[in-house]
Write an enzyme that holds these catalytic residues in place. Structure first.
Site, mmCIF file in Angstrom:
data_model
loop_
_atom_site.group_PDB
_atom_site.id
_atom_site.type_symbol
_atom_site.label_atom_id
_atom_site.label_comp_id
_atom_site.label_asym_id
_atom_site.label_seq_id
_atom_site.Cartn_x
_atom_site.Cartn_y
_atom_site.Cartn_z
ATOM 1 N N ASN A 185 -124.002 23.939 4.361
ATOM 2 C CA ASN A 185 -122.859 23.313 4.716
ATOM 3 C C ASN A 185 -121.876 23.107 4.128
ATOM 4 O O ASN A 185 -121.721 23.469 2.571
ATOM 5 C CB ASN A 185 -123.617 21.585 5.040
ATOM 6 C CG ASN A 185 -124.050 20.523 4.074
ATOM 7 O OD1 ASN A 185 -124.764 21.364 3.247
ATOM 8 N ND2 ASN A 185 -124.134 19.603 3.906
ATOM 9 N N GLU A 187 -117.927 20.924 3.698
ATOM 10 C CA GLU A 187 -117.470 19.974 4.075
ATOM 11 C C GLU A 187 -116.044 20.048 4.137
ATOM 12 O O GLU A 187 -115.435 20.914 2.757
ATOM 13 C CB GLU A 187 -118.149 19.002 3.073
ATOM 14 C CG GLU A 187 -119.630 18.516 3.415
ATOM 15 C CD GLU A 187 -119.946 17.493 3.068
ATOM 16 O OE1 GLU A 187 -119.383 16.770 2.073
ATOM 17 O OE2 GLU A 187 -121.343 17.201 3.447
ATOM 18 N N CYS A 196 -121.809 22.538 9.622
ATOM 19 C CA CYS A 196 -123.510 21.767 9.055
ATOM 20 C C CYS A 196 -124.247 23.444 8.901
ATOM 21 O O CYS A 196 -123.506 24.672 9.170
ATOM 22 C CB CYS A 196 -124.024 21.803 9.858
ATOM 23 S SG CYS A 196 -124.041 20.164 10.663
ATOM 24 N N GLU A 198 -126.631 25.067 9.878
ATOM 25 C CA GLU A 198 -127.368 25.464 10.813
ATOM 26 C C GLU A 198 -126.370 26.415 11.562
ATOM 27 O O GLU A 198 -127.017 28.095 11.499
ATOM 28 C CB GLU A 198 -128.512 24.898 11.745
ATOM 29 C CG GLU A 198 -129.460 24.068 11.585
ATOM 30 C CD GLU A 198 -128.885 22.158 10.769
ATOM 31 O OE1 GLU A 198 -127.654 22.350 10.013
ATOM 32 O OE2 GLU A 198 -129.637 21.838 10.973
ATOM 33 N N CYS A 229 -128.316 18.580 13.783
ATOM 34 C CA CYS A 229 -127.506 17.667 14.539
ATOM 35 C C CYS A 229 -127.395 17.650 15.879
ATOM 36 O O CYS A 229 -128.077 18.996 15.910
ATOM 37 C CB CYS A 229 -126.471 17.378 14.070
ATOM 38 S SG CYS A 229 -125.922 18.787 14.125
ATOM 39 N N CYS A 232 -125.628 21.120 16.556
ATOM 40 C CA CYS A 232 -126.505 22.155 16.034
ATOM 41 C C CYS A 232 -127.328 22.950 17.041
ATOM 42 O O CYS A 232 -127.654 24.341 17.408
ATOM 43 C CB CYS A 232 -126.795 22.431 15.143
ATOM 44 S SG CYS A 232 -125.568 21.900 13.483
HETATM 45 N N1 THU Z 1 -125.433 18.318 7.623
HETATM 46 C C1 THU Z 1 -126.334 19.740 8.162
HETATM 47 O O1 THU Z 1 -125.805 21.012 7.267
HETATM 48 N N2 THU Z 1 -126.909 19.776 8.695
HETATM 49 C C2 THU Z 1 -127.767 19.057 9.098
HETATM 50 O O2 THU Z 1 -128.356 19.446 10.185
HETATM 51 C C3 THU Z 1 -127.327 17.575 9.440
HETATM 52 C C4 THU Z 1 -125.811 17.281 9.051
HETATM 53 C C5 THU Z 1 -124.742 18.088 6.887
HETATM 54 C C6 THU Z 1 -123.152 17.520 7.343
HETATM 55 C C7 THU Z 1 -122.708 17.263 6.611
HETATM 56 O O3 THU Z 1 -122.240 18.260 5.280
HETATM 57 C C8 THU Z 1 -124.138 16.430 5.325
HETATM 58 O O4 THU Z 1 -124.849 17.377 6.376
HETATM 59 C C9 THU Z 1 -123.889 14.589 5.752
HETATM 60 O O5 THU Z 1 -124.150 14.701 7.206
#
Ligand code: THU
Length: 276
Positions: A185, A187, A196, A198, A229, A232
């Site tokens: 991920n 941010e 994310c 994925e 999520c 994704c």
């Molecule tokens: N996140 C992912 O990378 N994948 C997921 O399946 C769930 C959430 C990340 C997004 C964000 O940077 C952090 O997790 C918190 O939401």
């Protein structure tokens, strides 16, 4: 779980200790057997296996594997013994054009199945046993493939940029040709711009010309399973509605679900776009 004792009395290479233990644990688990005590495995040369075959089975032939079941009395006892001749197994592998590793693994599975009560004296039983050992080997390969994928997800999680959530995520996506695409991920101070793990993985794959996928492994906080999520799920669905999703706490502890079960009645634009 059975303790395994391995000796190699030949100059030929055999399976690694780790691989042997993995196969033994896997076959016992899949066959629903939990044998305490010790299993002895020996790699021997052609002369030794021929003399054992002669002594115990009254046949003056060289073979690939022999097993003996001793039963259980004490936990420290050896409950069974498998004797393999790597030289013979490797010759057979070369004739069939398959890898030595595969042939040695299947012979070990064959020996284990004999200890678990499988027999091969007549053609029908022999066929059933061969089918079972091939199926077990395929399942073992799948399990190893999953563990490898999880390890890649764990590794890429180190690169996660997650200063706002402190929730690093790693994903590893397996293409049908065996390529692995990883993502973490990323941010952003403008929080909605976060992407994310994925989607990073699948966008990397698509941008490299790969569009067909078998499975994805995801790992975040090891205390819980992290499933993709909603966004994704929809993006993964676009390319791989049949995708297998592995939510991992570690390479030993994971849950497997289908993308279908995570996104029933998914959105698609036109009926023709439906790939399921
Ligand atoms: N996140 C992912 O990378 N994948 C997921 O399946 C769930 C959430 C990340 C997004 C964000 O940077 C952090 O997790 C918190 O939401």
């Amino acid at each position: 779980m059975s303790r395994v004792e391995i000796v190699n009395r030949t100059r030929e290479s055999f399976l690694t200790r780790k691989k042997v233990q993995k196969i033994v644990d896997f076959v016992l688990k899949e066959e629903g057997k939990d044998f305490p005590g010790c299993l002895s495995i020996a790699a021997v040369d052609e002369e030794e296996i021929r003399s054992l075959k002669k002594r115990f089975f009254y046949q003056d032939v060289c073979t690939d594997v022999i097993s003996f079941f001793y039963g259980f009395s004490d936990e420290d006892d050896i409950w069974g013994e498998i004797i393999i001749c790597p030289a013979v197994v490797k010759q057979e592998a070369h004739v069939r054009g398959e890898s030595e590793e595969r042939a040695l693994s299947i012979v070990l599975i064959h020996g284990l199945l004999h200890l678990l009560g499988y027999e091969d004296e007549d053609a029908e039983k022999a066929r059933a046993m061969e089918e079972r050992q091939e199926a077990l080997y395929r399942l073992l390969e799948e399990e190893e493939e999953r563990e490898k994928l999880i390890k890649r997800a764990i590794k890429v999680r180190e690169y996660a940029y997650a200063p706002y959530s402190s929730f690093p995520v790693g994903a590893a996506l397996l293409g049908y040709d065996g390529d692995i695409f990883t993502g973490c991920n990323v941010e952003n101070a403008s929080l909605g711009l976060t992407i994310c793990a994925e989607r990073v993985a699948i966008f990397k794959a698509i941008s490299q010309g790969v569009r067909e996928f078998k499975r994805i492994a995801i790992i975040a906080d090891p205390s819980s399973y992290c499933f993709p999520c909603g966004a994704c799920r929809q993006v993964l669905y676009e390319f791989a509605p049949q995708l297998e999703v592995i939510a991992a706490k570690s390479d030993r502890d994971y849950e497997i679900v289908s993308l279908h079960s995570l996104l029933p009645r998914a959105f698609f634009l036109r009926n023709d776009d439906r790939k399921e």
